[in-house]
Scaffold this motif. Structure first.
Motif, PDB file in Angstrom:
ATOM      1  N   ASN A  37     -14.582   1.901 -12.409  1.00 34.77           N
ATOM      2  CA  ASN A  37     -13.697   0.914 -13.054  1.00 34.77           C
ATOM      3  C   ASN A  37     -14.482  -0.008 -13.995  1.00 34.77           C
ATOM      4  OD1 ASN A  37     -15.104  -0.726 -11.327  1.00 34.77           O
ATOM      5  ND2 ASN A  37     -13.311  -1.652 -10.373  1.00 34.77           N
ATOM      6  N   TYR A  38     -15.718   0.356 -14.283  1.00 35.63           N
ATOM      7  CA  TYR A  38     -16.634  -0.345 -15.209  1.00 35.63           C
ATOM      8  C   TYR A  38     -17.274  -1.605 -14.617  1.00 35.63           C
ATOM      9  CZ  TYR A  38     -14.022   2.623 -18.415  1.00 35.63           C
ATOM     10  OH  TYR A  38     -13.401   3.694 -19.005  1.00 35.63           O
ATOM     11  N   SER A  39     -16.873  -2.042 -13.443  1.00 40.91           N
ATOM     12  CA  SER A  39     -17.540  -3.189 -12.840  1.00 40.91           C
ATOM     13  C   SER A  39     -18.975  -2.788 -12.491  1.00 40.91           C
ATOM     14  CB  SER A  39     -16.797  -3.671 -11.604  1.00 40.91           C
ATOM     15  OG  SER A  39     -16.847  -2.701 -10.577  1.00 40.91           O
ATOM     16  N   SER A  40     -19.795  -3.790 -12.228  1.00 41.06           N
ATOM     17  CA  SER A  40     -21.223  -3.507 -12.046  1.00 41.06           C
ATOM     18  C   SER A  40     -21.826  -4.415 -10.992  1.00 41.06           C
ATOM     19  CB  SER A  40     -21.941  -3.708 -13.382  1.00 41.06           C
ATOM     20  OG  SER A  40     -23.348  -3.533 -13.264  1.00 41.06           O
ATOM     21  N   GLU A  41     -22.924  -3.969 -10.421  1.00 41.63           N
ATOM     22  CA  GLU A  41     -23.721  -4.755  -9.484  1.00 41.63           C
ATOM     23  C   GLU A  41     -25.160  -4.812  -9.959  1.00 41.63           C
ATOM     24  OE1 GLU A  41     -21.491  -3.932  -5.191  1.00 41.63           O
ATOM     25  OE2 GLU A  41     -23.416  -2.998  -5.624  1.00 41.63           O
ATOM     26  N   LEU A  42     -25.786  -5.942  -9.690  1.00 42.08           N
ATOM     27  CA  LEU A  42     -27.220  -6.100  -9.895  1.00 42.08           C
ATOM     28  C   LEU A  42     -27.829  -6.361  -8.524  1.00 42.08           C
ATOM     29  CD1 LEU A  42     -29.889  -6.795 -11.435  1.00 42.08           C
ATOM     30  CD2 LEU A  42     -28.990  -9.115 -11.690  1.00 42.08           C
ATOM     31  N   ASN A  43     -28.829  -5.573  -8.168  1.00 35.17           N
ATOM     32  CA  ASN A  43     -29.534  -5.742  -6.903  1.00 35.17           C
ATOM     33  C   ASN A  43     -30.976  -6.149  -7.186  1.00 35.17           C
ATOM     34  OD1 ASN A  43     -27.393  -4.542  -5.065  1.00 35.17           O
ATOM     35  ND2 ASN A  43     -27.742  -2.847  -6.461  1.00 35.17           N
ATOM     36  N   VAL A  44     -31.449  -7.116  -6.418  1.00 30.88           N
ATOM     37  CA  VAL A  44     -32.842  -7.507  -6.515  1.00 30.88           C
ATOM     38  C   VAL A  44     -33.426  -7.465  -5.106  1.00 30.88           C
ATOM     39  CG1 VAL A  44     -34.513  -9.193  -7.354  1.00 30.88           C
ATOM     40  CG2 VAL A  44     -32.250  -9.057  -8.411  1.00 30.88           C
ATOM     41  N   ASN A  45     -34.483  -6.674  -4.932  1.00 27.14           N
ATOM     42  CA  ASN A  45     -35.155  -6.550  -3.641  1.00 27.14           C
ATOM     43  C   ASN A  45     -36.409  -7.414  -3.588  1.00 27.14           C
ATOM     44  OD1 ASN A  45     -33.346  -4.571  -2.681  1.00 27.14           O
ATOM     45  ND2 ASN A  45     -34.437  -3.008  -3.834  1.00 27.14           N
TER      46      ASN A  45
END
Lengths: 114, 113
Positions: free
Chosen positions: B71-79
């Motif tokens: 659906n074009y939404s996005s996530e940014l993950n930082v470890n």
């Protein structure tokens, strides 16, 4: 080559004055130059943008002047108001990059005194 | 017409933890870019997602990763968070083919203690 240099860092004008913010770039592949306005705690808002095929663009009280040979562009705010007090960022991107990632200047904090 | 939305608004984490930030693009947009804005600085490009693939990446370590959904939404993950990761994380959406014309969300303020 990827840098965009912005000046001045800060600017104070009286209401009705015309603040001018300048930006310079090196990468001749840049072909899209937007200006963003950002208030504290908010995301940048697109104000106005220009492409190198024109030397000037006006939208309301905001004007961009573009000098392709000097690789410089500037933002003029006509009849400035206290509500224009914010941080302004210039940016540049290249159409040859299929992402159009934006390279931002360091920002100019503008204060318009009543 | 809803603009770009991001969640959460604020987040406090400790060093070594992991964080996930979320973004929904402006209606009709199919491309999401993520930027990091340190205090008093201009935004720095992290990466861009289009068609669920990372299309370009800025000068950020592999601790930063992302995802785009159908659906074009996005996530940014930082470890493995570092103190230096404290910043405003901005999501920008655009329409593929209109290079450069990006609209930003309000950002997520991440504080790492």
């Amino acid at each position: 080559q990827q840098q965009v240099k912005q000046s001045p860092q800060s600017l104070i004008v009286q209401k009705g004055g015309i603040p001018i913010i300048n930006c310079a770039y090196e990468n001749t592949a840049f072909d899209y130059f937007p200006w963003y306005q950002q208030f504290p705690g908010k995301g940048p808002a697109l104000l106005i943008a220009i492409r190198p095929d024109v030397s000037e663009k006006k939208e309301g009280r905001f004007t961009i002047s573009f000098n392709k040979s000097a690789k410089q562009f500037s933002l003029h705010i006509m009849d400035s108001q206290p509500g224009d007090s914010a941080t302004y960022f210039c940016a540049a991107s290249s159409g040859s990059s299929n992402t159009g990632k934006l390279i931002f200047g360091q920002g100019t904090t503008l204060q318009v005194k009543p | 017409d809803a603009g770009v939305t991001q969640s959460p608004t604020h987040l406090i984490k400790t060093r070594g933890q992991q964080v996930t930030l979320r973004c929904s693009p402006k209606s009709g947009h199919d491309t999401v870019s993520w930027y990091q804005q340190a205090l008093g600085q201009g935004p720095q490009f992290i990466f861009q997602y289009y068609e669920e693939e990372e299309r370009q990446r800025g000068n950020f370590p592999d601790r930063f990763s992302g995802h785009q959904f159908p659906n074009y939404s996005s996530e940014l993950n930082v470890n493995a968070l570092l103190l230096g990761d404290s910043a405003l994380y901005l999501c920008a959406s655009s329409l593929s083919g209109l290079a450069g014309e990006q609209f930003f969300g309000p950002g997520t303020r991440l504080t790492v203690l």
